[in-house]
Each structure stands twice: as structure tokens, then as C-alpha cells.
Design a protein around this motif. Structure first.
Motif, PDB file in Angstrom:
ATOM      1  N   GLU A   9       0.779  -0.996  -0.024  1.00 40.34           N
ATOM      2  CA  GLU A   9      -0.437   0.396   0.068  1.00 40.34           C
ATOM      3  C   GLU A   9       0.906   0.799   0.066  1.00 40.34           C
ATOM      4  OE1 GLU A   9      -3.244   0.022   2.738  1.00 40.34           O
ATOM      5  OE2 GLU A   9      -3.473  -2.204   2.858  1.00 40.34           O
ATOM      6  N   VAL A  10      -0.055   2.504  -0.118  1.00 41.08           N
ATOM      7  CA  VAL A  10       0.810   3.880  -0.343  1.00 41.08           C
ATOM      8  C   VAL A  10       0.730   4.154   0.822  1.00 41.08           C
ATOM      9  CG1 VAL A  10       0.818   5.914  -1.166  1.00 41.08           C
ATOM     10  CG2 VAL A  10       0.658   4.213  -2.202  1.00 41.08           C
ATOM     11  N   THR A  11       1.973   4.372   1.890  1.00 40.88           N
ATOM     12  CA  THR A  11       1.953   4.871   2.821  1.00 40.88           C
ATOM     13  C   THR A  11       2.350   6.674   3.015  1.00 40.88           C
ATOM     14  OG1 THR A  11       4.659   4.190   3.016  1.00 40.88           O
ATOM     15  CG2 THR A  11       3.376   2.553   3.481  1.00 40.88           C
ATOM     16  N   PRO A  12       3.056   7.199   4.102  1.00 35.77           N
ATOM     17  CA  PRO A  12       3.070   8.493   4.187  1.00 35.77           C
ATOM     18  C   PRO A  12       4.320   8.519   4.107  1.00 35.77           C
ATOM     19  CG  PRO A  12       1.485   7.401   6.105  1.00 35.77           C
ATOM     20  CD  PRO A  12       1.628   6.515   5.360  1.00 35.77           C
ATOM     21  N   ALA A  13       5.467   7.655   3.836  1.00 36.52           N
ATOM     22  CA  ALA A  13       6.717   7.281   3.883  1.00 36.52           C
ATOM     23  C   ALA A  13       6.923   7.443   2.549  1.00 36.52           C
ATOM     24  CB  ALA A  13       7.748   6.229   4.375  1.00 36.52           C
ATOM     25  N   ASP A  14       5.984   6.663   1.795  1.00 30.10           N
ATOM     26  CA  ASP A  14       6.631   7.024   0.510  1.00 30.10           C
ATOM     27  C   ASP A  14       5.919   8.249  -0.768  1.00 30.10           C
ATOM     28  OD1 ASP A  14       6.313   4.573   0.066  1.00 30.10           O
ATOM     29  OD2 ASP A  14       4.236   3.935  -0.505  1.00 30.10           O
ATOM     30  N   VAL A  15       4.700   8.865  -0.223  1.00 29.33           N
ATOM     31  CA  VAL A  15       4.395  10.586   0.475  1.00 29.33           C
ATOM     32  C   VAL A  15       5.797  11.379   0.453  1.00 29.33           C
ATOM     33  CG1 VAL A  15       2.714  12.154  -0.364  1.00 29.33           C
ATOM     34  CG2 VAL A  15       2.176   9.460   0.035  1.00 29.33           C
ATOM     35  N   HIS A  16       6.121  10.977   1.346  1.00 27.38           N
ATOM     36  CA  HIS A  16       6.876  12.264   2.188  1.00 27.38           C
ATOM     37  C   HIS A  16       8.815  12.030   1.235  1.00 27.38           C
ATOM     38  CE1 HIS A  16       5.951  14.007   5.846  1.00 27.38           C
ATOM     39  NE2 HIS A  16       5.152  12.536   6.368  1.00 27.38           N
ATOM     40  N   GLU A  81      -2.345  13.424   4.393  1.00 29.31           N
ATOM     41  CA  GLU A  81      -2.930  12.634   5.029  1.00 29.31           C
ATOM     42  C   GLU A  81      -4.120  12.938   3.498  1.00 29.31           C
ATOM     43  OE1 GLU A  81      -6.855  14.648   6.597  1.00 29.31           O
ATOM     44  OE2 GLU A  81      -5.225  14.694   7.628  1.00 29.31           O
ATOM     45  N   GLN A  82      -4.027  13.901   2.781  1.00 29.94           N
ATOM     46  CA  GLN A  82      -4.844  13.539   1.292  1.00 29.94           C
ATOM     47  C   GLN A  82      -4.320  12.796   0.466  1.00 29.94           C
ATOM     48  OE1 GLN A  82      -7.690  15.376   1.268  1.00 29.94           O
ATOM     49  NE2 GLN A  82      -7.618  15.935   2.892  1.00 29.94           N
ATOM     50  N   ALA A  83      -3.365  12.343  -0.140  1.00 30.56           N
ATOM     51  CA  ALA A  83      -2.340  11.831  -0.848  1.00 30.56           C
ATOM     52  C   ALA A  83      -2.893  10.036  -0.211  1.00 30.56           C
ATOM     53  CB  ALA A  83      -1.030  11.751  -1.515  1.00 30.56           C
ATOM     54  N   ALA A  87      -5.630   7.522  -1.909  1.00 29.43           N
ATOM     55  CA  ALA A  87      -4.825   5.803  -1.979  1.00 29.43           C
ATOM     56  C   ALA A  87      -5.353   4.643  -1.876  1.00 29.43           C
ATOM     57  CB  ALA A  87      -3.909   5.431  -1.649  1.00 29.43           C
ATOM     58  N   SER A  88      -5.635   4.585  -0.467  1.00 31.03           N
ATOM     59  CA  SER A  88      -6.786   3.891   0.136  1.00 31.03           C
ATOM     60  C   SER A  88      -8.052   4.135   0.032  1.00 31.03           C
ATOM     61  CB  SER A  88      -6.866   4.075   1.999  1.00 31.03           C
ATOM     62  OG  SER A  88      -5.348   4.050   2.769  1.00 31.03           O
ATOM     63  N   GLY A  91      -8.291   1.662  -3.519  1.00 35.47           N
ATOM     64  CA  GLY A  91      -7.269   0.130  -2.886  1.00 35.47           C
ATOM     65  C   GLY A  91      -5.906   0.838  -4.116  1.00 35.47           C
ATOM     66  N   VAL A  92      -5.019   1.875  -4.103  1.00 37.35           N
ATOM     67  CA  VAL A  92      -4.324   1.583  -4.375  1.00 37.35           C
ATOM     68  C   VAL A  92      -3.121   1.551  -4.307  1.00 37.35           C
ATOM     69  CG1 VAL A  92      -2.132   3.751  -4.999  1.00 37.35           C
ATOM     70  CG2 VAL A  92      -4.665   4.199  -5.439  1.00 37.35           C
ATOM     71  N   SER A  93      -1.890   0.617  -4.950  1.00 36.49           N
ATOM     72  CA  SER A  93      -1.186   0.216  -4.876  1.00 36.49           C
ATOM     73  C   SER A  93       0.265   0.480  -5.299  1.00 36.49           C
ATOM     74  CB  SER A  93      -0.711  -1.657  -4.623  1.00 36.49           C
ATOM     75  OG  SER A  93      -0.720  -1.863  -6.022  1.00 36.49           O
ATOM     76  N   ARG A  94       1.742   0.255  -4.378  1.00 33.39           N
ATOM     77  CA  ARG A  94       2.639   1.246  -5.485  1.00 33.39           C
ATOM     78  C   ARG A  94       2.767   0.453  -6.513  1.00 33.39           C
ATOM     79  NH1 ARG A  94       7.078   1.582  -0.440  1.00 33.39           N
ATOM     80  NH2 ARG A  94       6.464  -0.795  -0.612  1.00 33.39           N
ATOM     81  N   PRO A  95       3.459   1.000  -7.926  1.00 34.42           N
ATOM     82  CA  PRO A  95       3.408   0.305  -8.747  1.00 34.42           C
ATOM     83  C   PRO A  95       4.238  -0.217  -8.929  1.00 34.42           C
ATOM     84  CG  PRO A  95       3.520   3.476  -9.071  1.00 34.42           C
ATOM     85  CD  PRO A  95       3.071   2.392  -8.014  1.00 34.42           C
ATOM     86  N   GLY A  96       3.975  -1.415  -9.833  1.00 37.81           N
ATOM     87  CA  GLY A  96       5.402  -2.519  -9.258  1.00 37.81           C
ATOM     88  C   GLY A  96       5.457  -3.284  -7.712  1.00 37.81           C
TER      89      GLY A  96
END
Length: 106
Positions: A9-16, A81-83, A87-88, A91-96
Motif C-alpha cells: 500500500e501507499v504509505t505516508p513514507a512513500d508520499v514524503h 493525509e489527502q494522498a 490511495a486507500s 485501493g491503490v498500491s505502489r506501481p510494481g
């Protein structure tokens, strides 16, 4: 490689990580300048910069913040928070399924 079973899943760390890379490209900031309380305008991210940043988040993480939520974004924390919420809800997951460049390993 994915670290577990299923999708990452896309996490806050990914967005940061995406925000940090975007802001660092535009000027000499230290990582401490980019925390959740940092206002985007203080990081030299104006309205056009925010559109560019949102486009980058969509391209790199597959996250599209709804247009009606963009006006609520003033700080790094607001954007994270918005991103993550966008994603949640989709149901978005990180590409790959792999780690995002520049993101912490855990």
C-alpha cells in the motif's frame, strides 16, 4: 521486490519521499525543513507547484487526490493525509509493488 504477501500500500513514507524529492529539486533545503507541519508556501510550493507535485504523486505512486480536496492542502501533513486517503479509498498500491525511490526501507 515486495516485502510481503499481497500488494504494498501507499504509505505516508512513500508520499514524503516524493514530496522531499520534489522540494529538494527546487532549492537548498535540509530534510528537517520538510516535516508534516511545514507549510507548502514556505517550501516555495505555490499553486502551480502543487499541481506539479500532485501530478508527480499520480505518476510515481498512482495516487490522484480528488480536485475537491486540493483546497484543503496547505502543509506537507495535509498533502500526505489527502494522498494516503485517496490511495486507500481507491485501493491503490505502489506501481510494481516495490519501494519508492528515496523512501525509507521500513
Amino acid at each position: 521486490m515486495s516485502g510481503g504477501i499481497g500488494v504494498d500500500e501507499v504509505t505516508p513514507a512513500d508520499v514524503h519521499a516524493v514530496i522531499r524529492a520534489f522540494v529538494e529539486e527546487s532549492g537548498p533545503l535540509t530534510p528537517g525543513d520538510i516535516d508534516d507541519s511545514a507549510l507548502l508556501r514556505d517550501l516555495d510550493v505555490d499553486s502551480l507547484g502543487l499541481v506539479d507535485l500532485l501530478t508527480r504523486l499520480e505518476r510515481e505512486l498512482g495516487v490522484a487526490v480528488p480536485d475537491d480536496r486540493i483546497a484543503d492542502i496547505a502543509s506537507v501533513g495535509d498533502l500526505v493525509e489527502q494522498a494516503v486517503a485517496a490511495a486507500s479509498s481507491r485501493g491503490v498500491s505502489r506501481p510494481g509493488g516495490g519501494a519508492v525511490e528515496g523512501s525509507p526501507s521500513s
